[in-house]
Design an enzyme around this catalytic site. Sequence first.
Site, short mmCIF file in Angstrom:
data_model
loop_
_atom_site.label_atom_id
_atom_site.label_comp_id
_atom_site.label_asym_id
_atom_site.label_seq_id
_atom_site.Cartn_x
_atom_site.Cartn_y
_atom_site.Cartn_z
N GLY A 51 -18.03 -4.77 -38.63
CA GLY A 51 -18.75 -4.35 -38.35
C GLY A 51 -18.73 -3.19 -39.58
O GLY A 51 -17.52 -2.79 -40.46
N ARG B 144 -20.62 -10.89 -39.31
CA ARG B 144 -19.60 -12.10 -38.86
C ARG B 144 -20.06 -13.36 -39.15
O ARG B 144 -21.06 -13.32 -39.15
CB ARG B 144 -19.39 -11.03 -37.66
CG ARG B 144 -19.16 -10.08 -37.35
CD ARG B 144 -18.97 -9.32 -36.04
NE ARG B 144 -18.79 -8.12 -35.63
CZ ARG B 144 -18.44 -6.91 -35.64
NH1 ARG B 144 -16.87 -7.66 -36.48
NH2 ARG B 144 -18.78 -6.15 -35.25
N ASP C 173 -9.64 -6.19 -38.40
CA ASP C 173 -9.14 -7.25 -38.27
C ASP C 173 -9.03 -8.75 -38.30
O ASP C 173 -9.07 -9.78 -38.81
CB ASP C 173 -8.40 -6.48 -37.10
CG ASP C 173 -6.82 -6.58 -36.43
OD1 ASP C 173 -6.46 -5.23 -37.73
OD2 ASP C 173 -6.92 -6.27 -35.86
N THR D 83 -13.34 0.41 -40.97
CA THR D 83 -13.83 0.13 -39.18
C THR D 83 -13.59 1.53 -38.85
O THR D 83 -13.02 2.65 -38.68
CB THR D 83 -12.97 -1.17 -38.50
OG1 THR D 83 -12.87 -0.44 -37.03
CG2 THR D 83 -11.46 -0.96 -38.97
N ASP E 61 -13.39 1.72 -35.56
CA ASP E 61 -12.10 2.11 -34.27
C ASP E 61 -11.02 2.21 -34.66
O ASP E 61 -10.11 3.38 -34.23
CB ASP E 61 -12.79 0.91 -34.14
CG ASP E 61 -13.75 0.13 -33.87
OD1 ASP E 61 -14.19 1.10 -33.60
OD2 ASP E 61 -14.17 -0.67 -34.09
N ASP F 88 -8.34 0.58 -35.46
CA ASP F 88 -7.07 -0.04 -34.88
C ASP F 88 -6.75 -0.97 -35.73
O ASP F 88 -6.13 -2.25 -35.59
CB ASP F 88 -8.07 -0.52 -33.67
CG ASP F 88 -9.07 -1.18 -33.91
OD1 ASP F 88 -9.85 -1.74 -35.66
OD2 ASP F 88 -9.74 -2.19 -33.52
N ARG G 274 -13.88 -0.23 -29.84
CA ARG G 274 -13.63 -1.10 -29.21
C ARG G 274 -12.38 -1.23 -27.45
O ARG G 274 -12.83 -0.39 -27.20
CB ARG G 274 -12.07 -2.01 -30.20
CG ARG G 274 -13.54 -2.77 -31.28
CD ARG G 274 -13.94 -4.06 -31.64
NE ARG G 274 -12.44 -3.51 -32.21
CZ ARG G 274 -12.00 -4.70 -32.89
NH1 ARG G 274 -12.39 -5.83 -33.77
NH2 ARG G 274 -11.05 -5.19 -33.38
#
Lengths: 320, 320, 320, 320
Positions: free
Chosen positions: C11, C72, C103, C126, C128, C130, C172
């Site tokens: 993303g 992706r 990731d 990202t 996110d 994360d 996410r």
Amino acid sequence: MQRIGILTSGGDSPGMNAAIRAVVRKAIYHGLEVIGIKRGFNGFIEGDMEPMRLGSVADIIHRGGTILHTARSEQFKTPAGRAKAWENVERFGLEGLVVIGGDGSFTGASIFHREYGLPVVGIPGTIDNDISGTDYSIGFDTAVNTAVDAINKIRDTATSHERTFIVEVMGRDTGFIAVAAGLAGGAESILIPEHPFSIEEVCHKLCKGYRRGKLHSIIVVAEGAGSGLEIGKQIKERTGFDTKVTILGHLQRGGTPTAFDRILASQLGARAVELLMQGATSKMVGMSAGKIVETNLDLVLGQKKTVDLDVYRLASILAI
Amino acid sequence: MQRIGILTSGGDSPGMNAAIRAVVRKAIYHGLEVIGIKRGFNGFIEGDMEPMRLGSVADIIHRGGTILHTARSEQFKTPAGRAKAWENVERFGLEGLVVIGGDGSFTGASIFHREYGLPVVGIPGTIDNDISGTDYSIGFDTAVNTAVDAINKIRDTATSHERTFIVEVMGRDTGFIAVAAGLAGGAESILIPEHPFSIEEVCHKLCKGYRRGKLHSIIVVAEGAGSGLEIGKQIKERTGFDTKVTILGHLQRGGTPTAFDRILASQLGARAVELLMQGATSKMVGMSAGKIVETNLDLVLGQKKTVDLDVYRLASILAI
Amino acid sequence: MQRIGILTSGGDSPGMNAAIRAVVRKAIYHGLEVIGIKRGFNGFIEGDMEPMRLGSVADIIHRGGTILHTARSEQFKTPAGRAKAWENVERFGLEGLVVIGGDGSFTGASIFHREYGLPVVGIPGTIDNDISGTDYSIGFDTAVNTAVDAINKIRDTATSHERTFIVEVMGRDTGFIAVAAGLAGGAESILIPEHPFSIEEVCHKLCKGYRRGKLHSIIVVAEGAGSGLEIGKQIKERTGFDTKVTILGHLQRGGTPTAFDRILASQLGARAVELLMQGATSKMVGMSAGKIVETNLDLVLGQKKTVDLDVYRLASILAI
Amino acid sequence: MQRIGILTSGGDSPGMNAAIRAVVRKAIYHGLEVIGIKRGFNGFIEGDMEPMRLGSVADIIHRGGTILHTARSEQFKTPAGRAKAWENVERFGLEGLVVIGGDGSFTGASIFHREYGLPVVGIPGTIDNDISGTDYSIGFDTAVNTAVDAINKIRDTATSHERTFIVEVMGRDTGFIAVAAGLAGGAESILIPEHPFSIEEVCHKLCKGYRRGKLHSIIVVAEGAGSGLEIGKQIKERTGFDTKVTILGHLQRGGTPTAFDRILASQLGARAVELLMQGATSKMVGMSAGKIVETNLDLVLGQKKTVDLDVYRLASILAI
């Protein structure tokens, strides 16, 4: 501890309201009462103070400026002024004071603490980011984004012309805003007080760029490094390039605070209340290495913070 | 008609890309070919021109500046320069030309049309809004919003202090941006070239406001009415008020165009192509009384457009 | 080391372009060549690669998205896909690879490194946030500001009505965006996957607030904690409150990157090049405790990063 | 005429505060008194009313929402409710009423005027722009810019992927916001209630675009034309394309009003006061063909305003 005061002092900065909200709500959460002091130390001296409730700070987290207003106080620099403020401390039953501001405000708070013993905790609020003991002061991130937004817009028109643009940013005696905005904005040159420069050098770099095909150049000038208009004039005289100047001025002090500034303000405000409850006497809260920390106010006032020259050099390398 | 050229000229303005997109796509929709001319009349003279396709204008509608770049051309003011441009008209087989720009650009286009007969349609693109034959030129709405955004930010800090703020805005010899931004920003005073003023008067109004309890004043100065720095200096000398100056400069020319400017640009661009297809020879498209209209280029160039003083007075009434 | 490759994968996030610019310019500054790989690992497999120069990354620092495009890649998960990518490593003479992504992208890069030995350095990009090994990933600050801007706007209308507003944000499986945006936006409730909640509890809090005089409530829901529409429906059923839902979706992935994200991206990009030059084999660069650091890619992939629940609780205290 | 009332009613819209400011200041300028009525017709019925002074509307011109708050009133639809409101008209000595709102609010005002004879002037304030007698209602321009800003951000990420994005915008039964935002945002498709469409058609266009090399498509859906989530599901089922949905919801109602909305609000507010002073009994002020005009309220209520399908078609042509 039952009752604390809060004031904002000196130049205002975006995020001060978020800090006020955090102090008020965190204090009320722990059962304390909060007295809001208007117009900085002036309102402290004049007793322009009133209780704040949960609702007093509703819907202010996103507002620029400070609902408590701010001012620079000449009177608080005098023993007579501080004596009057002490009367109000007693009248309102304050057992602690939170001061949101910069160096000058902390100096006043520190002297007041030494003279009268009132516990004080400072929260660094200034767009200039020139306060030791914290990596970021409240308002800096917003001011940098405002400056970068201006550079973006100038970049739009810059790519359509063949010109030199100068953007004068704030920062008092430091280049914090200039370096951050210059790096983030991709400026060709950044002129700051911490790093000597000559107009010859600046012009030489400009000419080299044009010879290599650069259609435009953006130069960020920290107010502490000189006047944007004056530097623009000198560049034009030496190179003949059409040079356009933007002076951002006080608009850097306003605007909705960024998420970063609001979160920082919320964390610092909450921590300031905890410190007072834990018996701190003369501290400043700050963020260092990603953590909320505290420093003795005297230590903060004794140190000078300067720009990271590695970041300055990185900006230069990436603008080749 | 099989092939038309398009160029942007003079000072750039936000929305020019949306106009280019509209011209290119509308023309291709009707089976025409479009040649993009780079750097205004300079590229026209030098033959810096290339075909544009649907994809050439993809993802540009929201971009400030102009993908065709722009310039002021001294050479196009000479018969020799225009003769070279005519060679390129023949070489590229152009049967019409769309010129996006302001007065200066239209003057060049009009002369060129008279000399060589090439049909030309002008699209008014300037933040100054000083072009007759249209109520709005492309970029004006964006520039006004940029200036208003600056005033908003200054207002944040203004409510925290007790000060006079001056914001110098663009507009060349007119006060269009100043009046619109001043009214929308709620400025206390607006200084424009179309309306005489004296510093005494301005200071008198400031002092009256402060006596009535106004904590701050924002004064918008059109660049055509004087230098913001100079006016600030004079106000400080006469009133002693702390006076802070912001000079927006070229950042008013940049930024993502507003919806209004993009829609206007799209409508004018599409109409320009229709006019060329219908055999127009020397026109400007514009928006008047909410409708897309056309005017003879000579008529446009012969008239001076001035600010609506009713709106100016309204701003003054609402700022009491 | 003479030549390195760079790709963006997974993303996209705002600031990726600033990271690309930093990698390209820092590498060229040190005499390296840089090959840009298009559409993530897909372009790596297909050989959709080309040299990047100083000019390739001009005027991109402020652009959302990624000029290298991203995707992706299912094929890169297969040995056959990676074998094809290796052919392109040899064909283009790459001696190192910079991968900007999250990731999934790092897992691919790590496997590729183990199989073929190509040195790889990951840059966390990202919204996110994360990814272990860094306090902030590129794009997170921008996404949070976008969400906060939405909350601000809803707050305007919220203060005019008596309603419950739900804002669903990305993240996410984590609540990083939700907690930061909720705290900075002054949301009344924040629902995240890391902290169990029941609709009963949420409704109870809402009702308590209304009884105490709150005119409105804003609830931020992390996508990982449930569907905003579904939660809104349940609240309405239980309380009868008029409940309005905003789903921000992918607009959180776009926008001009904030100064913070651009500076972070510039520092991480420059450091990635240094690491490759110093012989790093499989690292990720990140920012930890205010410093640029590196971590072994395997370590990054083996750890799960979760939201700071202290910050989550602070948000709750300040929203009383 | 000595005293007038003012209220905001129905859904709020950005710029209502600028209209309130204009009404209050223009009225005071002419020596009238103004009574602010809270929470729409509810406060009118309950007597939640208080005098407004120059300072009551200071620093609100840039604020979203309405300082008078707004509500939909069921009680005002009943004769009993209106009778109570009439008591407050007498109690406060109102000789005229300014109502800022939409169709529903004007219906109430019109009935009240017919029953009790109180002169009323309506000011169109709704983001939906669905009110006859004016080309623009206050808040529409801001809402469109908010939607366009969202499309811009999605476009950033869209250019990095290969996807279909759906943005659901407001507009009640009309497509005004959708058409303006879709045209200004360069959306590939715009689905509005005024123009029939089939999912087959939409999918057909999408597939054609992808075959021609379009990497992404943005579809703007007016809420009146269907649910964004539902349409997204259907597209995914038919085409297999990855489809992402953003629902802007009430954030379109908030935000700092644009310059256009503030100027419009200022002009309409001032004109409303003039009309009351000139003896108007039941009018709405509006902007038509670039001029401030008035229309009988009954005429406004009897007509349905629909989207300009020429503009709709232009959007379609330019998105090829």
